[in-house]
Design a protein around this motif. Sequence first.
Motif, PDB file in Angstrom:
ATOM      1  N   MET A   1       0.833  -1.199   0.000  1.00 60.85           N
ATOM      2  CA  MET A   1       0.000   0.000   0.000  1.00 60.85           C
ATOM      3  C   MET A   1       0.874   1.257   0.000  1.00 60.85           C
ATOM      4  SD  MET A   1      -3.346  -0.461  -0.060  1.00 60.85           S
ATOM      5  CE  MET A   1      -4.157   0.818   0.894  1.00 60.85           C
ATOM      6  N   ILE A   2       2.044   1.167   0.605  1.00 63.51           N
ATOM      7  CA  ILE A   2       2.969   2.306   0.593  1.00 63.51           C
ATOM      8  C   ILE A   2       3.571   2.471  -0.798  1.00 63.51           C
ATOM      9  CG2 ILE A   2       5.118   3.227   1.564  1.00 63.51           C
ATOM     10  CD1 ILE A   2       4.476   1.642   4.123  1.00 63.51           C
ATOM     11  N   THR A   3       4.001   1.356  -1.388  1.00 64.08           N
ATOM     12  CA  THR A   3       4.632   1.396  -2.709  1.00 64.08           C
ATOM     13  C   THR A   3       3.677   1.903  -3.785  1.00 64.08           C
ATOM     14  OG1 THR A   3       6.044  -0.474  -2.102  1.00 64.08           O
ATOM     15  CG2 THR A   3       5.839   0.031  -4.451  1.00 64.08           C
ATOM     16  N   TYR A   4       2.419   1.456  -3.726  1.00 65.35           N
ATOM     17  CA  TYR A   4       1.457   1.771  -4.788  1.00 65.35           C
ATOM     18  C   TYR A   4       0.367   2.743  -4.327  1.00 65.35           C
ATOM     19  CZ  TYR A   4       3.573  -2.085  -7.356  1.00 65.35           C
ATOM     20  OH  TYR A   4       4.459  -2.898  -8.022  1.00 65.35           O
ATOM     21  N   TRP A   5       0.664   3.533  -3.312  1.00 64.02           N
ATOM     22  CA  TRP A   5      -0.338   4.409  -2.715  1.00 64.02           C
ATOM     23  C   TRP A   5      -0.981   5.340  -3.749  1.00 64.02           C
ATOM     24  CZ3 TRP A   5      -3.308   4.581   1.295  1.00 64.02           C
ATOM     25  CH2 TRP A   5      -3.920   5.781   1.683  1.00 64.02           C
ATOM     26  N   ARG A   6      -2.309   5.254  -3.840  1.00 64.17           N
ATOM     27  CA  ARG A   6      -3.147   6.118  -4.676  1.00 64.17           C
ATOM     28  C   ARG A   6      -2.820   6.031  -6.170  1.00 64.17           C
ATOM     29  NH1 ARG A   6      -4.590  11.824  -1.908  1.00 64.17           N
ATOM     30  NH2 ARG A   6      -6.292  11.551  -3.420  1.00 64.17           N
ATOM     31  N   LYS A   7      -2.187   4.932  -6.572  1.00 65.40           N
ATOM     32  CA  LYS A   7      -1.931   4.713  -7.996  1.00 65.40           C
ATOM     33  C   LYS A   7      -2.999   3.811  -8.610  1.00 65.40           C
ATOM     34  CE  LYS A   7       3.075   5.262  -7.437  1.00 65.40           C
ATOM     35  NZ  LYS A   7       4.406   4.603  -7.543  1.00 65.40           N
TER      36      LYS A   7
ATOM     37  N   GLU B   1     -10.373  -4.089 -17.752  1.00 59.87           N
ATOM     38  CA  GLU B   1     -10.464  -2.666 -17.430  1.00 59.87           C
ATOM     39  C   GLU B   1      -9.475  -1.825 -18.240  1.00 59.87           C
ATOM     40  OE1 GLU B   1     -12.671  -1.065 -14.599  1.00 59.87           O
ATOM     41  OE2 GLU B   1     -13.506  -2.625 -15.877  1.00 59.87           O
ATOM     42  N   LYS B   2      -8.525  -2.507 -18.903  1.00 60.81           N
ATOM     43  CA  LYS B   2      -7.550  -1.839 -19.775  1.00 60.81           C
ATOM     44  C   LYS B   2      -6.795  -0.721 -19.038  1.00 60.81           C
ATOM     45  CE  LYS B   2     -10.175  -2.945 -23.952  1.00 60.81           C
ATOM     46  NZ  LYS B   2     -11.136  -3.815 -23.251  1.00 60.81           N
ATOM     47  N   LEU B   3      -6.201  -1.081 -17.924  1.00 58.62           N
ATOM     48  CA  LEU B   3      -5.429  -0.152 -17.107  1.00 58.62           C
ATOM     49  C   LEU B   3      -3.958  -0.209 -17.501  1.00 58.62           C
ATOM     50  CD1 LEU B   3      -6.962  -1.211 -13.667  1.00 58.62           C
ATOM     51  CD2 LEU B   3      -7.742   0.651 -15.151  1.00 58.62           C
ATOM     52  N   SER B   4      -3.180   0.796 -17.097  1.00 55.50           N
ATOM     53  CA  SER B   4      -1.732   0.722 -17.261  1.00 55.50           C
ATOM     54  C   SER B   4      -1.209  -0.336 -16.302  1.00 55.50           C
ATOM     55  CB  SER B   4      -1.080   2.067 -16.949  1.00 55.50           C
ATOM     56  OG  SER B   4      -1.167   2.350 -15.563  1.00 55.50           O
ATOM     57  N   LYS B   5       0.023  -0.815 -16.505  1.00 57.55           N
ATOM     58  CA  LYS B   5       0.518  -1.923 -15.675  1.00 57.55           C
ATOM     59  C   LYS B   5       0.622  -1.519 -14.204  1.00 57.55           C
ATOM     60  CE  LYS B   5       5.546  -1.310 -16.059  1.00 57.55           C
ATOM     61  NZ  LYS B   5       6.830  -1.986 -16.308  1.00 57.55           N
TER      62      LYS B   5
ATOM     63  N   ALA C   1      -1.546  -1.674  -8.713  1.00 58.34           N
ATOM     64  CA  ALA C   1      -2.003  -0.939  -7.538  1.00 58.34           C
ATOM     65  C   ALA C   1      -3.453  -1.287  -7.209  1.00 58.34           C
ATOM     66  CB  ALA C   1      -1.860   0.566  -7.776  1.00 58.34           C
ATOM     67  N   SER C   2      -4.258  -1.505  -8.231  1.00 55.73           N
ATOM     68  CA  SER C   2      -5.660  -1.873  -8.006  1.00 55.73           C
ATOM     69  C   SER C   2      -5.777  -3.246  -7.361  1.00 55.73           C
ATOM     70  CB  SER C   2      -6.434  -1.841  -9.333  1.00 55.73           C
ATOM     71  OG  SER C   2      -6.432  -0.530  -9.889  1.00 55.73           O
ATOM     72  N   THR C   3      -4.917  -4.182  -7.769  1.00 53.42           N
ATOM     73  CA  THR C   3      -4.930  -5.499  -7.119  1.00 53.42           C
ATOM     74  C   THR C   3      -4.469  -5.384  -5.669  1.00 53.42           C
ATOM     75  OG1 THR C   3      -2.656  -6.139  -7.726  1.00 53.42           O
ATOM     76  CG2 THR C   3      -4.391  -6.601  -9.323  1.00 53.42           C
ATOM     77  N   VAL C   4      -3.488  -4.515  -5.424  1.00 52.83           N
ATOM     78  CA  VAL C   4      -2.985  -4.316  -4.057  1.00 52.83           C
ATOM     79  C   VAL C   4      -4.111  -3.824  -3.148  1.00 52.83           C
ATOM     80  CG1 VAL C   4      -1.494  -2.856  -2.628  1.00 52.83           C
ATOM     81  CG2 VAL C   4      -0.573  -3.944  -4.677  1.00 52.83           C
ATOM     82  N   LEU C   5      -4.811  -2.785  -3.592  1.00 54.54           N
ATOM     83  CA  LEU C   5      -5.889  -2.230  -2.767  1.00 54.54           C
ATOM     84  C   LEU C   5      -7.009  -3.250  -2.551  1.00 54.54           C
ATOM     85  CD1 LEU C   5      -7.213   0.125  -1.293  1.00 54.54           C
ATOM     86  CD2 LEU C   5      -8.108   0.927  -3.496  1.00 54.54           C
TER      87      LEU C   5
ATOM     88  N   PRO D   1       8.442  -4.073 -19.870  1.00 53.75           N
ATOM     89  CA  PRO D   1       7.680  -3.182 -20.751  1.00 53.75           C
ATOM     90  C   PRO D   1       6.188  -3.466 -20.627  1.00 53.75           C
ATOM     91  CG  PRO D   1       9.528  -4.160 -21.915  1.00 53.75           C
ATOM     92  CD  PRO D   1       9.410  -4.883 -20.609  1.00 53.75           C
ATOM     93  N   GLU D   2       5.353  -2.426 -20.765  1.00 52.29           N
ATOM     94  CA  GLU D   2       3.929  -2.567 -20.484  1.00 52.29           C
ATOM     95  C   GLU D   2       3.252  -3.624 -21.358  1.00 52.29           C
ATOM     96  OE1 GLU D   2       0.309   0.582 -20.175  1.00 52.29           O
ATOM     97  OE2 GLU D   2       2.037   0.764 -18.854  1.00 52.29           O
ATOM     98  N   LYS D   3       3.525  -3.611 -22.653  1.00 53.08           N
ATOM     99  CA  LYS D   3       2.880  -4.583 -23.540  1.00 53.08           C
ATOM    100  C   LYS D   3       3.277  -5.997 -23.157  1.00 53.08           C
ATOM    101  CE  LYS D   3       2.337  -5.877 -28.404  1.00 53.08           C
ATOM    102  NZ  LYS D   3       2.710  -5.558 -29.814  1.00 53.08           N
ATOM    103  N   GLN D   4       4.570  -6.205 -22.934  1.00 57.84           N
ATOM    104  CA  GLN D   4       5.058  -7.530 -22.558  1.00 57.84           C
ATOM    105  C   GLN D   4       4.558  -7.933 -21.173  1.00 57.84           C
ATOM    106  OE1 GLN D   4       6.921  -5.277 -24.183  1.00 57.84           O
ATOM    107  NE2 GLN D   4       6.982  -6.447 -26.103  1.00 57.84           N
ATOM    108  N   PHE D   5       4.350  -6.945 -20.299  1.00 57.57           N
ATOM    109  CA  PHE D   5       3.843  -7.217 -18.955  1.00 57.57           C
ATOM    110  C   PHE D   5       2.472  -7.878 -19.038  1.00 57.57           C
ATOM    111  CE2 PHE D   5       1.185  -5.951 -15.351  1.00 57.57           C
ATOM    112  CZ  PHE D   5       1.962  -6.327 -14.275  1.00 57.57           C
ATOM    113  N   PHE D   6       1.566  -7.287 -19.832  1.00 53.21           N
ATOM    114  CA  PHE D   6       0.216  -7.828 -19.928  1.00 53.21           C
ATOM    115  C   PHE D   6       0.189  -9.125 -20.735  1.00 53.21           C
ATOM    116  CE2 PHE D   6      -0.953  -3.434 -18.782  1.00 53.21           C
ATOM    117  CZ  PHE D   6      -1.754  -3.731 -17.692  1.00 53.21           C
TER     118      PHE D   6
END
Length: 253
Positions: free
Chosen positions: A62-68, A162-166, A171-175, A224-229
Amino acid sequence: MEFELSTWAFLIPAVMIAGISKGGFGASIGFLATPLMALVISPVLAAAIMLPILIMIDHANMITYWRKWNWASVWPAAAAALIGITVGGFAFGKVDPSWLRLGLGSIAILFTLFLWARTRGWAPQSSGPRGVRAGVWGSITGFTSTIAHAGGPPVTMYLLDEKLSKTTYQASTVLLFWWINLVKLIPYGMVGAIDTSSLMISVKLIPAAIVGVLLGVWLHKRAPEKQFFQAMVVFLFIIGCKLIWDGLTGLQG
């Protein structure tokens, strides 16, 4: 409660896998942690040991990905998860894990095939309104997460659509799991799954979790974002196959 060295040889990698997943790489692979532990200890004990570790990792993340995160994506799934957690609380320790794995694996593979068909224009670009998807996948996530900390695959299915950035995706999974895992303390406490012995084992495994999280964050920043997904979809498919195999072999046994 004392374990042999051979038992720790399964517990430590399992916790590291969970840490890598929650650190930001391969959200679905975190599911492998509890089944891996369940090879050498009971599934209920494995789930009880993992929950405090997962909560510790969630708070650090939550600290690493706070409000992202994307709050609009998270809150309806978090609300729906309460239904799944409630049902899962009554079923905890009673549902045959083999059927759970078989069902999850089948859904995961069908979803990856749907995504593959979509890239070729053979399937619609949306699998339904957000509210409907959040209700379905959020409820399934709450249930499977309560039963076996297996919420990764359904959450991946929901958030990929949801087509979010990586980073927003992670961060959404973290929350979402920060909330779900905290609520899970209620049913786990009610059935007495967590006790002093399981907590002591959890504490001993925290260093492995920290190493895993740091490695996951390192991989997340460099992928990289594309390779990440693309990797998320591949992980989901492989895990789906593994779940089906484990489910079928478990039922045959």
